[in-house]
Design an enzyme around this catalytic site. Structure first.
Site, PDB file in Angstrom:
ATOM      1  N   GLY A  64      23.241  67.416  -2.440  1.00  0.00           N
ATOM      2  CA  GLY A  64      21.937  66.750  -2.506  1.00  0.00           C
ATOM      3  C   GLY A  64      21.593  66.374  -3.938  1.00  0.00           C
TER       4      GLY A  64
ATOM      5  N   GLY B 253      13.777  73.880   0.923  1.00  0.00           N
ATOM      6  CA  GLY B 253      14.116  75.291   0.722  1.00  0.00           C
ATOM      7  C   GLY B 253      14.839  75.774   1.961  1.00  0.00           C
ATOM      8  NE  ARG B 254      20.964  73.713   2.722  1.00  0.00           N
ATOM      9  CZ  ARG B 254      21.284  72.444   2.923  1.00  0.00           C
ATOM     10  NH1 ARG B 254      21.217  71.951   4.131  1.00  0.00           N
ATOM     11  NH2 ARG B 254      21.673  71.675   1.920  1.00  0.00           N
TER      12      ARG B 254
ATOM     13  CB  ILE C 297       9.649  67.449  -4.259  1.00  0.00           C
ATOM     14  CG1 ILE C 297      10.723  68.067  -3.356  1.00  0.00           C
ATOM     15  CG2 ILE C 297       8.312  67.398  -3.532  1.00  0.00           C
ATOM     16  CD1 ILE C 297      10.512  69.553  -3.104  1.00  0.00           C
TER      17      ILE C 297
ATOM     18  CG  ASP D 100      17.139  74.436  -1.679  1.00  0.00           C
ATOM     19  OD1 ASP D 100      16.195  73.647  -1.801  1.00  0.00           O
ATOM     20  OD2 ASP D 100      17.909  74.424  -0.700  1.00  0.00           O
TER      21      ASP D 100
HETATM   22  N1  LIG Z   1      33.263  76.321   1.107  1.00  0.00           N
HETATM   23  C1  LIG Z   1      33.557  75.142   0.577  1.00  0.00           C
HETATM   24  N2  LIG Z   1      34.782  74.895   0.083  1.00  0.00           N
HETATM   25  C2  LIG Z   1      35.090  73.723  -0.480  1.00  0.00           C
HETATM   26  N3  LIG Z   1      34.225  72.693  -0.589  1.00  0.00           N
HETATM   27  C3  LIG Z   1      32.993  72.868  -0.113  1.00  0.00           C
HETATM   28  C4  LIG Z   1      32.575  74.080   0.485  1.00  0.00           C
HETATM   29  N4  LIG Z   1      31.291  73.952   0.872  1.00  0.00           N
HETATM   30  C5  LIG Z   1      30.924  72.701   0.520  1.00  0.00           C
HETATM   31  N5  LIG Z   1      31.929  72.057  -0.077  1.00  0.00           N
HETATM   32  C6  LIG Z   1      31.921  70.689  -0.590  1.00  0.00           C
HETATM   33  O1  LIG Z   1      31.010  70.608  -1.686  1.00  0.00           O
HETATM   34  C7  LIG Z   1      30.286  69.391  -1.648  1.00  0.00           C
HETATM   35  C8  LIG Z   1      28.813  69.633  -1.719  1.00  0.00           C
HETATM   36  O2  LIG Z   1      28.418  70.669  -0.822  1.00  0.00           O
HETATM   37  P1  LIG Z   1      26.941  70.725  -0.220  1.00  0.00           P
HETATM   38  O3  LIG Z   1      26.816  72.009   0.501  1.00  0.00           O
HETATM   39  O4  LIG Z   1      26.675  69.485   0.522  1.00  0.00           O
HETATM   40  O5  LIG Z   1      25.994  70.646  -1.481  1.00  0.00           O
HETATM   41  P2  LIG Z   1      25.736  71.675  -2.654  1.00  0.00           P
HETATM   42  O6  LIG Z   1      26.972  71.780  -3.437  1.00  0.00           O
HETATM   43  O7  LIG Z   1      24.648  71.047  -3.413  1.00  0.00           O
HETATM   44  O8  LIG Z   1      25.353  72.966  -2.017  1.00  0.00           O
HETATM   45  C9  LIG Z   1      30.714  68.663  -0.385  1.00  0.00           C
HETATM   46  O9  LIG Z   1      31.600  67.635  -0.746  1.00  0.00           O
HETATM   47  C10 LIG Z   1      31.395  69.729   0.440  1.00  0.00           C
HETATM   48  O10 LIG Z   1      32.471  69.218   1.231  1.00  0.00           O
HETATM   49  O1  LIG Z   2      19.085  65.507   3.659  1.00  0.00           O
HETATM   50  P1  LIG Z   2      20.013  66.134   2.703  1.00  0.00           P
HETATM   51  O2  LIG Z   2      20.575  65.219   1.704  1.00  0.00           O
HETATM   52  O3  LIG Z   2      21.058  66.945   3.410  1.00  0.00           O
HETATM   53  O4  LIG Z   2      19.165  67.146   1.818  1.00  0.00           O
HETATM   54  C1  LIG Z   2      18.341  68.138   2.319  1.00  0.00           C
HETATM   55  C2  LIG Z   2      18.616  69.463   1.681  1.00  0.00           C
HETATM   56  O5  LIG Z   2      18.948  69.362   0.345  1.00  0.00           O
HETATM   57  C3  LIG Z   2      18.390  70.424  -0.402  1.00  0.00           C
HETATM   58  O6  LIG Z   2      17.597  69.842  -1.391  1.00  0.00           O
HETATM   59  C4  LIG Z   2      19.425  71.322  -0.989  1.00  0.00           C
HETATM   60  O7  LIG Z   2      20.535  70.596  -1.324  1.00  0.00           O
HETATM   61  P2  LIG Z   2      21.801  71.262  -1.982  1.00  0.00           P
HETATM   62  O8  LIG Z   2      22.415  72.214  -1.020  1.00  0.00           O
HETATM   63  O9  LIG Z   2      22.665  70.111  -2.279  1.00  0.00           O
HETATM   64  O10 LIG Z   2      21.310  71.937  -3.205  1.00  0.00           O
HETATM   65  C5  LIG Z   2      17.613  71.270   0.577  1.00  0.00           C
HETATM   66  O11 LIG Z   2      16.430  71.716   0.035  1.00  0.00           O
HETATM   67  C6  LIG Z   2      17.465  70.352   1.746  1.00  0.00           C
HETATM   68  O12 LIG Z   2      17.555  71.087   2.915  1.00  0.00           O
HETATM   69 MG   LIG Z   3      23.783  73.972  -1.110  1.00  0.00          MG
END
Ligand SMILES: Nc1ncnc2c1ncn2[C@@H]1O[C@H](COP(=O)(O)OP(=O)(O)O)[C@@H](O)[C@H]1O
Ligand SMILES: O=P(O)(O)OC[C@H]1O[C@](O)(COP(=O)(O)O)[C@@H](O)[C@@H]1O
Ligand SMILES: [Mg+2]
Length: 517
Positions: A145, A308-309, A419, A264
């Site tokens: 995000g 805030g997941r 936000i 978050d």
């Molecule tokens: N356990 C994991 N192992 C490897 N890549 C992951 C894992 N979880 C998420 N990713 C990769 O990281 C990137 C971002 O993850 P995401 O959960 O969407 O956002 P954030 O990193 O902000 O929490 C995505 O491209 C996703 O495929």
């Molecule tokens: O609709 P999207 O892009 O999945 O984003 C929503 C989520 O992104 C967040 O901002 C958190 O994102 P990240 O896991 O990438 O930090 C959460 O608060 C929200 O649930």
């Molecule tokens: Mg995340």
């Protein structure tokens, strides 16, 4: 040396072996330092210090445990060492950080009890570096995000590589992890990033899903990339950790650097994540609007849903700074709708007492009570898609007061992306600048598989493994949450049988099979 009583088995602290023993009333600490990264034989003892402290009555210096960051020489022992290009500049010399400089994880303690002695390596430029600027080919990517400040990080990584270290081969990877293997890369220079810190989002684009270790590593190897700067949250960091392990398996001279990003604020160890404060300001504007609406009509009821997941930090901080909120609902604290401790009864009471009521709810709160939870749906990254608690509360509250034949004026505000889709405020801009510079210094120093952040106010390099297994959560026995409960008055709807998480750094949600397979 003759130790009378051994106090503990020898311990490793960074590149040193530490033995503690008692001699008479004193404690004796022997520190055997090994050569480390730059030495011909890294294991050979190069110096021994013996320090003796009066104990147990006198002042006592306890040695901690350094959570050391991986270094490229751990698997490429013959790497050439260079002087930091800044070394000639006297005024900068004062700022070089020694690899032994550390930041304590725990600084507030009870003097009579044992404390967590974990330390992290202090971040900053090192006098010795493991890359010649001409050989560096750097790639930058943003994943997950968006968050206020990503563009500032991108700008400052480019600027620092270019101006402080003289790097000229810098590439921007578009649309997150998948962009490594499916998109054209952008050539980056200071001119093209000059003004981007004033824009929200990320000029490189982002995405969820698309992590493919083999394809990403092949792309990095084919293009000869030796620094990769990965801006992203918990999911991204897990991916970065996998990439760093794969780089080690392939014996690649590749520094994998994570810049932690999430509004978050759910990344453990660090004080806070960048963009969080800007997001709280946005959340506060939504609460203020709800308050104005609620004050302007009889029985005004304002309902605000915030991001805030799994962690309720945005909701908690916005509530604490607002002072207008009557109840703040977060994922860490279960609640119920009905009964004497339920939300309905509480809102009814507050409306009677004050003529208005403001409810703030984090999107991950109350997932156990929302009814459409039959099947678990996930996004491309494997994050669980949440049921809409805001809409649920809107309908439930409306129904409750209809059945009671009480007129209310219910206004629902869901600022969602407003936000986070904004430029960083001044504090976050400064913070992002620091993170980006520390990232570049760490990569040049040859560190890998690390992330960066302030720990008790000092920037530190933190091994990725230290932040992938835990999730930062609101500590509901901490004074901040208790302060909130006292200021809103919501203690009246607390049911002690519904106990929630009571500590920071809890296990993250289990991952779906397709990510762990
Ligand atoms: N356990 C994991 N192992 C490897 N890549 C992951 C894992 N979880 C998420 N990713 C990769 O990281 C990137 C971002 O993850 P995401 O959960 O969407 O956002 P954030 O990193 O902000 O929490 C995505 O491209 C996703 O495929
Ligand atoms: O609709 P999207 O892009 O999945 O984003 C929503 C989520 O992104 C967040 O901002 C958190 O994102 P990240 O896991 O990438 O930090 C959460 O608060 C929200 O649930
Ligand atoms: Mg995340």
């Amino acid at each position: 040396m003759a130790f009378v009583t051994s106090l503990a088995p020898p311990r490793r602290v960074g590149k040193a072996e530490v033995t503690r023993a008692r001699r008479g009333k004193n404690v004796v600490v022997a520190i055997e330092r090994q050569g480390g990264h730059a030495a011909a034989d890294p294991e050979a003892v190069v110096s021994t210090d013996v320090i003796e402290y009066p104990s147990p009555e006198g002042p006592f210096c306890e040695l901690g445990h350094l959570s050391e960051v991986a270094h490229l020489t751990d698997y490429l022992p013959d790497l050439e060492v260079y002087k930091n290009p800044a070394a000639g500049r006297e005024f900068i010399n004062r700022y070089f950080v020694d690899n032994g400089d550390a930041v304590m994880k725990q600084v507030v303690m009870n003097a009579t009890k044992p404390r967590d002695m974990t330390m992290y390596m202090r971040a900053g430029p090192r006098e010795s570096v493991y890359f010649h600027p001409d050989e560096v080919r750097a790639a930058i990517v943003s994943c997950g995000g968006i968050c206020p400040g990503i563009n500032t990080v991108i700008r400052e990584v480019v600027e620092n590589l270019w101006y402080e270290y003289g790097v000229r081969s810098i590439f921007g990877v578009q649309n997150g992890y998948r962009g490594f293997y499916s998109k054209n890369w952008k050539t980056m220079n200071p001119e093209m990033v000059d003004q981007i810190h004033k824009q929200g989002g990320t000029i490189l684009g982002s995405s969820r899903g698309g992590f493919d270790c083999r394809k990403i590593m092949d792309a990095l190897e084919t293009r000869g990339i030796n620094h990769v700067y990965i801006i992203g949250g918990d999911g991204t960091i897990r991916g970065a950790n996998i990439l760093a392990s794969e780089a080690k398996k392939r014996f690649l001279k590749l520094s994998v650097v994570s810049v932690p990003k999430t509004i978050d604020n759910d990344i453990p160890v660090i004080d806070r994540s960048f963009g969080f404060e800007t997001a709280v300001e946005g959340a506060l504007r939504a609460i203020n609007a709800a308050c104005v609406e609620a004050q302007s009509f009889p029985n005004g009821l304002g309902l605000v849903k915030l991001m805030g997941r799994n962690s309720g930090f945005i909701a908690m901080h916005a509530t604490l700074s607002s002072r207008d909120v009557d109840v703040c609902l977060i994922p860490e604290v279960p609640f119920q709708m009905d009964g004497p401790c339920g939300l309905n009864a509480y809102v009814e009471k507050r409306l009677k007492e004050r003529g208005r009521c403001i409810v703030v709810v984090a999107e991950g709160a109350g997932q156990d009570i929302v009814e459409d939870k039959r099947t678990i749906v996930r996004d491309r990254s494997g994050n669980r898609l949440l049921s809409d608690i805001g809409l649920y509360l809107y309908n439930e509250l409306k129904l409750y007061f209809q059945q009671k034949e009480t007129e209310i004026n219910l206004k629902y505000i869901d600022p969602t992306y407003m936000i986070r889709a904004v430029p960083a405020n001044a504090a976050d801009n400064l913070y992002c600048t620091m993170l980006a510079h520390m990232a570049v210094h760490g990569a040049f120093a040859g560190f890998t598989a690390f992330t960066i952040g302030p720990v008790n106010g000092f920037h530190a390099y933190i091994p990725l493994a230290d932040v992938t297994n835990l999730q930062n959560k609101v500590d509901i026995v901490d004074r901040n949450w208790l302060r909130l409960v006292a200021s809103t008055g919501q203690s009246e709807m607390m049911d002690t049988s519904l106990a929630g998480s009571d500590s920071n750094g809890t296990e993250p949600e289990a991952e779906p099979d397709f990510l762990t397979a």
